[in-house]
Design a protein around this motif. Structure first.
Motif, PDB file in Angstrom:
ATOM      1  N   ARG A  56      54.955  -3.069   7.401  1.00  0.00           N
ATOM      2  CA  ARG A  56      56.186  -3.491   6.723  1.00  0.00           C
ATOM      3  C   ARG A  56      55.910  -4.666   5.787  1.00  0.00           C
ATOM      4  N   GLU A  57      54.925  -5.498   6.136  1.00  0.00           N
ATOM      5  CA  GLU A  57      54.581  -6.606   5.234  1.00  0.00           C
ATOM      6  C   GLU A  57      53.908  -6.078   3.963  1.00  0.00           C
ATOM      7  N   TRP A  58      53.015  -5.122   4.144  1.00  0.00           N
ATOM      8  CA  TRP A  58      52.377  -4.537   2.948  1.00  0.00           C
ATOM      9  C   TRP A  58      53.421  -3.815   2.094  1.00  0.00           C
ATOM     10  N   ALA A  72      56.548  -4.438   1.929  1.00  0.00           N
ATOM     11  CA  ALA A  72      57.433  -5.427   1.300  1.00  0.00           C
ATOM     12  C   ALA A  72      56.856  -5.895  -0.038  1.00  0.00           C
ATOM     13  N   GLY A  73      55.534  -5.843  -0.160  1.00  0.00           N
ATOM     14  CA  GLY A  73      54.907  -6.215  -1.425  1.00  0.00           C
ATOM     15  C   GLY A  73      55.347  -5.337  -2.586  1.00  0.00           C
ATOM     16  N   CYS A  74      55.828  -4.132  -2.272  1.00  0.00           N
ATOM     17  CA  CYS A  74      56.280  -3.195  -3.313  1.00  0.00           C
ATOM     18  C   CYS A  74      57.746  -3.422  -3.688  1.00  0.00           C
ATOM     19  N   LEU A  75      58.455  -4.130  -2.802  1.00  0.00           N
ATOM     20  CA  LEU A  75      59.921  -4.142  -2.905  1.00  0.00           C
ATOM     21  C   LEU A  75      60.472  -5.119  -3.937  1.00  0.00           C
ATOM     22  N   GLY A  76      59.621  -5.950  -4.503  1.00  0.00           N
ATOM     23  CA  GLY A  76      60.094  -6.792  -5.595  1.00  0.00           C
ATOM     24  C   GLY A  76      60.547  -5.932  -6.771  1.00  0.00           C
ATOM     25  N   HIS A 131      60.590  -2.165  -6.507  1.00  0.00           N
ATOM     26  CA  HIS A 131      61.187  -0.884  -6.098  1.00  0.00           C
ATOM     27  C   HIS A 131      62.428  -1.107  -5.243  1.00  0.00           C
TER      28      HIS A 131
END
Lengths: 101, 426
Positions: free
Chosen positions: A31-33, A35-39, A41
């Motif tokens: 989930r931490e990795w 989350a890196g995409c969620l800025g 997406h």
């Protein structure tokens, strides 16, 4: 006899907790990795596609296609080259399950 | 933190699923929750607060201390200077954060008591913390440029390197400038906040001049020996889109200004007289970092353990965003601060639960710069944690730049902003 039963019961609990801890850690790393995409997406992102709920296989395949130069893009071909196989699989798995979270 | 609170964090983090069966379950009163205090509601701090609340659940109380009533984005603020966006377009409310479990306190954090683990606020309150996250952005060293010491001088020379009233003030000066005037931008030595920002600013001012006052000039006075980011893309823009408007001068280390005559003086380069003088003064970690004693490099930046973003100086205090001493090739960008915020939030929750942090964090950066009002270029990078060197290293072969300015990435840049603001603020 009673003592050994208690000890073995304790060992079972210990092993279970250990396994759960390892699984939980893996889950947290995913989930931490992810989350890196969620800025970028996010549902608010308009032209940037949402990743939640896509199939694990499709997401991982697309990620690798960007990485391997088989999929056209702007930033994603450059970003995808920075991720390990383990991270790609974990991120794809997290987003595939994310629709239910 | 009490053992009680620790157990609760562990349970909420999914690490002790049998706590209830073992008779550990108790009602979750706010008094026994771990307290996470975040100072600074920018790209780093708001993100850290949001994720600490999301991932910590009811095991933590998350308080965000933010000075300003609303969030104003530095990314895209150059478009406000150019006139194609308004301040309202880049302003967002902090209010939705409350519904995501973050208590927002609008006050200035004035001091940190490291021993007692308390943050003092300007209005007199104190906040106790188990873990403190400082995302203080930057403060300027006005005393390092002669002539900038007085507020009167600074009012004449807005830096606009923190978005908001400064942005509006500089825009007003550009609007008031005569056709045929000179707009000069002074850039401090690296590392500074937002490496491509000054060059994007030059493009946006030139875009405005080209339409509204075409005989005007933009003078880029760089304190460095060359363009610090997206060099080929910016130099192409200046020689093609803005030929005859933008002039670039390297090695212009600013030493002195005369605010009244708008004169800039340098270590070696010739003096410059401008009609509008935009001085981006040298800067370092925001003032609260100084109070906390976490500034360790050059009296300017804060060294952190990159696995957790915990200060190398003060335990239980994590520092993120522009304030840190960066890893090699890591830009001081809003996107990067947002990435720091997530790694730090996870590490803080792990620490509160007595668990080790993720041993393999990865950060990415994506940064759009606008050449015109609707065409942009990007730089992207991926930074994997290297356990041996205990820092982040960019992955060979990854990352890169746009081939040329394009409208598609102009759309993506705006979409990026909407996305990341929603992620940070709800």
């Amino acid at each position: 006899m009673r003592l050994s039963r208690m000890l073995s019961a304790g060992a079972v609990v210990f092993v279970t907790c250990g396994a759960t801890f390892a699984a939980a850690s893996r889950d947290h790393h995913a989930r931490e990795w992810a989350a890196g995409c969620l800025g970028c997406h996010q549902p608010a992102g308009g032209t940037i596609p949402l990743l939640h709920g896509q199939s694990r296989e499709a997401l991982a395949a697309k990620f690798r296609a960007y990485r391997d130069g088989l999929q056209f893009g702007t930033v994603m071909p450059q970003l995808a080259k920075g991720y390990t196989d383990a991270q790609i699989d974990a991120i794809a798995e997290w987003f595939a399950a994310a629709k239910t979270r | 933190m009490t053992n009680h609170a620790r157990r609760r964090v562990v349970a909420a983090a999914g690490l002790l699923p049998f706590a209830a069966l073992a008779g550990c379950a108790t009602s979750r009163t706010s008094a026994s929750r771990a307290s996470v205090v975040v100072v600074g509601g920018g790209y780093g701090g708001a993100t850290a607060a949001r994720y600490a609340a999301l991932w910590g659940g009811d095991a933590v109380r998350v308080t965000l201390v933010e000075r300003d009533a609303a969030f104003v984005s530095c990314p895209l603020s150059n478009l406000v200077l150019g006139g194609s966006k308004s301040l309202a377009d880049i302003t967002r409310s902090y209010e939705p954060l409350a519904s995501h479990g973050v208590r927002v306190v609008h006050d200035t954090a004035s001091a940190v008591d490291v021993e007692r683990r308390r943050v003092r606020l300007a209005r007199g309150d104190e906040l106790a913390y188990d873990r403190l996250i400082l995302s203080p952005g930057i403060d300027f060293f006005f005393d390092r440029v002669k002539g900038l010491e007085s507020e009167e001088a600074r009012a004449l020379l807005p830096h606009a390197w923190q978005a908001g009233p400064q942005t509006a003030a500089l825009r007003r000066q550009l609007e008031a400038m005569r056709d045929g005037g000179v707009f000069a931008i002074s850039i401090p030595r690296s590392p500074y906040r937002c490496p491509p920002g000054p060059y994007e600013r030059a493009c946006q001012a030139a875009w405005y001049f080209k339409r509204a006052k075409p005989r005007s000039k933009v003078l880029v006075l760089d304190g460095n020996e060359e363009v610090q980011s997206k060099k080929a893309l910016f130099t192409t823009a200046w020689s093609e889109d803005y030929k005859g408007i933008v002039e670039y001068r390297p090695d212009c280390v600013l030493t002195e200004v005369d605010a009244k005559t708008r004169t800039a003086r340098f270590e070696i380069a010739d003096d410059v007289n401008a009609d509008v003088l935009n001085v981006i003064p040298p800067h370092g970690a925001g003032a609260i970092a100084r109070s906390a004693g976490v500034i360790t490099v050059n009296n300017q930046w804060c060294e952190v353990d990159f696995l957790t973003f915990e200060s190398k100086k003060a335990p239980h205090i994590h520092v993120l965003g522009d304030a840190i001493q960066v890893a090699p090739l890591m830009p001081k960008s809003g996107h990067m601060a947002n990435q720091h915020g997530k790694v730090a939030a996870a590490a803080v929750l792990a620490a509160l639960a007595g668990q080790p942090p993720n041993p393999a964090p990865v950060l990415n950066n994506t940064c759009y710069s606008y050449i015109t009002d609707h065409e942009a270029v990007h730089v992207a990078s991926v930074h994997q944690y290297d356990a041996k060197q205990q820092t982040y290293l960019t992955v060979p072969g990854s990352g890169g730049l746009s081939a040329a300015k394009n409208a598609r990435e102009g759309d993506y840049g705006l979409a990026w902003a909407q996305s990341i603001w929603a992620e940070m603020l709800g």
